[in-house]
Enzyme design. Structure first.
Site, PDB file in Angstrom:
ATOM      1  N   SER A   1       0.853  -1.647   0.551  1.00 26.37           N
ATOM      2  CA  SER A   1       0.080   0.290  -0.104  1.00 26.37           C
ATOM      3  C   SER A   1       0.637   1.099   0.466  1.00 26.37           C
ATOM      4  CB  SER A   1      -0.880  -0.111   1.567  1.00 26.37           C
ATOM      5  OG  SER A   1      -0.247  -0.028   1.906  1.00 26.37           O
TER       6      SER A   1
ATOM      7  N   LYS B 282       0.895   4.300   6.992  1.00 28.21           N
ATOM      8  CA  LYS B 282       0.294   5.336   5.558  1.00 28.21           C
ATOM      9  C   LYS B 282       0.799   6.743   6.115  1.00 28.21           C
ATOM     10  CE  LYS B 282      -2.544   1.888   5.038  1.00 28.21           C
ATOM     11  NZ  LYS B 282      -3.128   1.081   3.424  1.00 28.21           N
TER      12      LYS B 282
END
Length: 190
Positions: A49, A92
Protein backbone atom coordinates in the site's frame (compact mmCIF):
# COMPACT_ATOMS: atom_id res chain seq x y z
CA UNK A 1 47.48 -19.00 54.75
CA UNK A 2 46.17 -15.46 55.22
CA UNK A 3 46.97 -14.61 51.57
CA UNK A 4 44.88 -17.53 50.26
CA UNK A 5 41.97 -16.69 52.53
CA UNK A 6 42.12 -12.99 51.53
CA UNK A 7 42.02 -13.90 47.79
CA UNK A 8 39.09 -16.22 48.42
CA UNK A 9 37.15 -13.55 50.35
CA UNK A 10 37.70 -10.84 47.69
CA UNK A 11 36.33 -13.03 44.87
CA UNK A 12 32.54 -12.63 44.47
CA UNK A 13 30.52 -15.68 45.34
CA UNK A 14 28.60 -17.58 42.69
CA UNK A 15 25.32 -16.30 44.14
CA UNK A 16 26.41 -12.65 43.95
CA UNK A 17 27.53 -13.17 40.33
CA UNK A 18 24.11 -14.61 39.43
CA UNK A 19 22.33 -11.74 41.19
CA UNK A 20 24.56 -9.22 39.40
CA UNK A 21 23.85 -10.85 36.03
CA UNK A 22 20.09 -10.88 36.67
CA UNK A 23 20.16 -7.21 37.65
CA UNK A 24 22.08 -6.29 34.46
CA UNK A 25 19.60 -8.33 32.41
CA UNK A 26 16.64 -6.58 34.09
CA UNK A 27 18.16 -3.15 33.38
CA UNK A 28 18.84 -4.10 29.74
CA UNK A 29 15.25 -5.34 29.29
CA UNK A 30 13.85 -2.20 30.94
CA UNK A 31 15.92 -0.01 28.60
CA UNK A 32 14.85 -2.08 25.57
CA UNK A 33 11.14 -1.94 26.40
CA UNK A 34 11.40 1.74 27.40
CA UNK A 35 12.97 2.61 24.04
CA UNK A 36 10.37 0.56 22.19
CA UNK A 37 7.46 2.05 24.12
CA UNK A 38 8.50 5.71 24.18
CA UNK A 39 11.19 6.31 21.53
CA UNK A 40 11.37 4.03 18.48
CA UNK A 41 9.74 0.81 17.24
CA UNK A 42 10.45 -1.48 14.28
CA UNK A 43 7.70 -2.61 11.91
CA UNK A 44 7.50 -5.20 9.14
CA UNK A 45 5.67 -3.99 6.03
CA UNK A 46 3.29 -6.77 4.91
CA UNK A 47 1.60 -5.11 1.93
CA UNK A 48 2.23 -2.89 -1.07
CA UNK A 49 0.00 0.00 0.00
CA UNK A 50 2.96 2.40 0.38
CA UNK A 51 4.95 1.31 -2.70
CA UNK A 52 7.30 2.60 -4.01
CA UNK A 53 8.10 4.71 -0.93
CA UNK A 54 8.11 1.57 1.26
CA UNK A 55 8.20 -1.86 -0.37
CA UNK A 56 6.52 -5.08 0.75
CA UNK A 57 8.93 -6.86 3.11
CA UNK A 58 10.79 -3.71 4.15
CA UNK A 59 11.52 -3.17 7.84
CA UNK A 60 10.88 0.36 9.06
CA UNK A 61 11.60 2.29 12.24
CA UNK A 62 8.86 4.60 13.51
CA UNK A 63 9.99 7.22 15.99
CA UNK A 64 7.64 8.42 18.72
CA UNK A 65 9.48 11.41 20.19
CA UNK A 66 8.44 14.12 17.71
CA UNK A 67 4.74 13.67 18.50
CA UNK A 68 5.41 14.49 22.16
CA UNK A 69 6.26 18.01 20.94
CA UNK A 70 4.09 18.54 17.86
CA UNK A 71 0.93 17.29 16.20
CA UNK A 72 0.76 15.08 13.14
CA UNK A 73 1.21 17.16 9.97
CA UNK A 74 0.13 16.55 6.38
CA UNK A 75 2.90 14.68 4.58
CA UNK A 76 4.01 12.70 7.65
CA UNK A 77 4.20 8.94 7.19
CA UNK A 78 2.44 7.63 10.29
CA UNK A 79 1.94 4.31 12.01
CA UNK A 80 -1.43 3.89 13.69
CA UNK A 81 -3.71 1.29 15.21
CA UNK A 82 -5.96 -0.26 12.58
CA UNK A 83 -9.56 0.93 12.87
CA UNK A 84 -10.68 -2.57 11.81
CA UNK A 85 -8.31 -5.18 13.26
CA UNK A 86 -7.43 -5.03 16.95
CA UNK A 87 -3.69 -5.25 17.55
CA UNK A 88 -2.76 -4.50 13.92
CA UNK A 89 -0.66 -1.43 13.12
CA UNK A 90 -0.91 0.23 9.69
CA UNK A 91 1.40 2.69 7.97
CA UNK A 92 0.11 5.42 5.61
CA UNK A 93 0.76 9.04 4.71
CA UNK A 94 -1.20 11.80 6.48
CA UNK A 95 -2.96 13.86 3.81
CA UNK A 96 -5.08 16.17 5.96
CA UNK A 97 -5.72 16.97 9.62
CA UNK A 98 -8.78 18.03 11.60
CA UNK A 99 -10.66 20.93 10.02
CA UNK A 100 -9.22 20.45 6.53
CA UNK A 101 -11.41 19.39 3.61
CA UNK A 102 -10.40 16.55 1.30
CA UNK A 103 -11.83 16.14 -2.19
CA UNK A 104 -11.06 13.62 -4.93
CA UNK A 105 -11.69 15.01 -8.41
CA UNK A 106 -10.69 13.20 -11.60
CA UNK A 107 -8.08 11.14 -9.73
CA UNK A 108 -6.47 14.18 -8.05
CA UNK A 109 -6.49 14.86 -4.30
CA UNK A 110 -7.50 18.37 -3.25
CA UNK A 111 -7.06 19.68 0.29
CA UNK A 112 -8.89 22.90 1.11
CA UNK A 113 -9.51 23.41 -2.62
CA UNK A 114 -5.82 23.11 -3.63
CA UNK A 115 -4.53 20.15 -5.67
CA UNK A 116 -1.75 18.27 -3.89
CA UNK A 117 1.64 17.79 -5.53
CA UNK A 118 2.23 14.09 -4.79
CA UNK A 119 5.33 12.78 -6.56
CA UNK A 120 5.39 9.76 -4.20
CA UNK A 121 2.25 8.32 -5.87
CA UNK A 122 4.05 7.78 -9.19
CA UNK A 123 1.10 9.54 -10.85
CA UNK A 124 -1.39 6.85 -9.82
CA UNK A 125 -4.94 8.24 -9.65
CA UNK A 126 -6.73 8.72 -6.34
CA UNK A 127 -10.35 7.64 -6.67
CA UNK A 128 -12.95 7.07 -3.96
CA UNK A 129 -13.23 3.48 -2.70
CA UNK A 130 -16.19 1.42 -1.66
CA UNK A 131 -16.32 2.08 2.08
CA UNK A 132 -16.17 -0.34 4.98
CA UNK A 133 -19.40 -1.53 6.47
CA UNK A 134 -20.97 1.25 8.51
CA UNK A 135 -18.86 4.03 7.01
CA UNK A 136 -20.35 6.80 4.91
CA UNK A 137 -17.90 9.07 3.15
CA UNK A 138 -18.94 11.69 0.65
CA UNK A 139 -16.70 14.25 -1.00
CA UNK A 140 -15.75 16.92 -0.28
CA UNK A 141 -15.07 15.48 3.18
CA UNK A 142 -14.15 17.65 6.17
CA UNK A 143 -11.86 15.84 8.58
CA UNK A 144 -13.25 16.08 12.14
CA UNK A 145 -11.11 17.78 14.78
CA UNK A 146 -8.87 15.26 16.53
CA UNK A 147 -8.70 13.04 13.42
CA UNK A 148 -6.41 12.68 10.40
CA UNK A 149 -7.03 11.57 6.81
CA UNK A 150 -4.48 8.96 5.66
CA UNK A 151 -3.79 7.42 2.26
CA UNK A 152 -1.29 4.90 0.97
CA UNK A 153 1.18 6.13 -1.66
CA UNK A 154 0.12 3.21 -3.89
CA UNK A 155 -3.31 4.74 -4.50
CA UNK A 156 -4.66 1.88 -6.60
CA UNK A 157 -3.75 -0.74 -3.96
CA UNK A 158 -4.44 0.78 -0.55
CA UNK A 159 -7.31 0.44 1.90
CA UNK A 160 -7.05 3.78 3.67
CA UNK A 161 -9.28 6.65 4.82
CA UNK A 162 -11.19 6.38 1.55
CA UNK A 163 -12.25 2.95 2.85
CA UNK A 164 -12.37 3.17 6.68
CA UNK A 165 -12.73 6.93 7.21
CA UNK A 166 -10.66 9.41 9.18
CA UNK A 167 -8.40 8.02 11.91
CA UNK A 168 -8.35 9.33 15.50
CA UNK A 169 -5.11 11.21 16.10
CA UNK A 170 -4.81 9.38 19.43
CA UNK A 171 -4.42 6.08 17.53
CA UNK A 172 -1.15 7.29 15.93
CA UNK A 173 1.76 5.25 17.33
CA UNK A 174 4.71 6.91 15.57
CA UNK A 175 6.19 8.64 12.53
CA UNK A 176 7.83 6.40 9.95
CA UNK A 177 11.38 7.68 9.67
CA UNK A 178 13.77 5.04 8.30
CA UNK A 179 13.80 1.90 6.16
CA UNK A 180 16.55 -0.18 7.78
CA UNK A 181 16.12 -3.52 6.00
CA UNK A 182 16.90 -4.76 3.43
CA UNK A 183 20.10 -2.77 3.13
CA UNK A 184 19.54 -1.96 -0.54
CA UNK A 185 16.39 -0.04 0.52
CA UNK A 186 18.10 1.67 3.47
CA UNK A 187 17.18 5.33 3.75
CA UNK A 188 15.20 8.07 5.46
CA UNK A 189 11.48 8.32 4.71
CA UNK A 190 10.01 11.52 3.34
Amino acid sequence: MDAGRHAQESRPSFLSQVVSFLLMLAVALAVFFGLRTFVIEPYDIPSGSMETTIMTGDRVFAEKVSYYFRDVEPGDIVTFDSPEVAGQVLIKRCIAVGGQTVDLVDGIVYVDGEPLDEPYTNELPSYPLRTASGEEISYPYTVPEGYIWVMGDNRTNSSDSRYFGAVPEESVTGRGCLVFWPLDHFGMLE
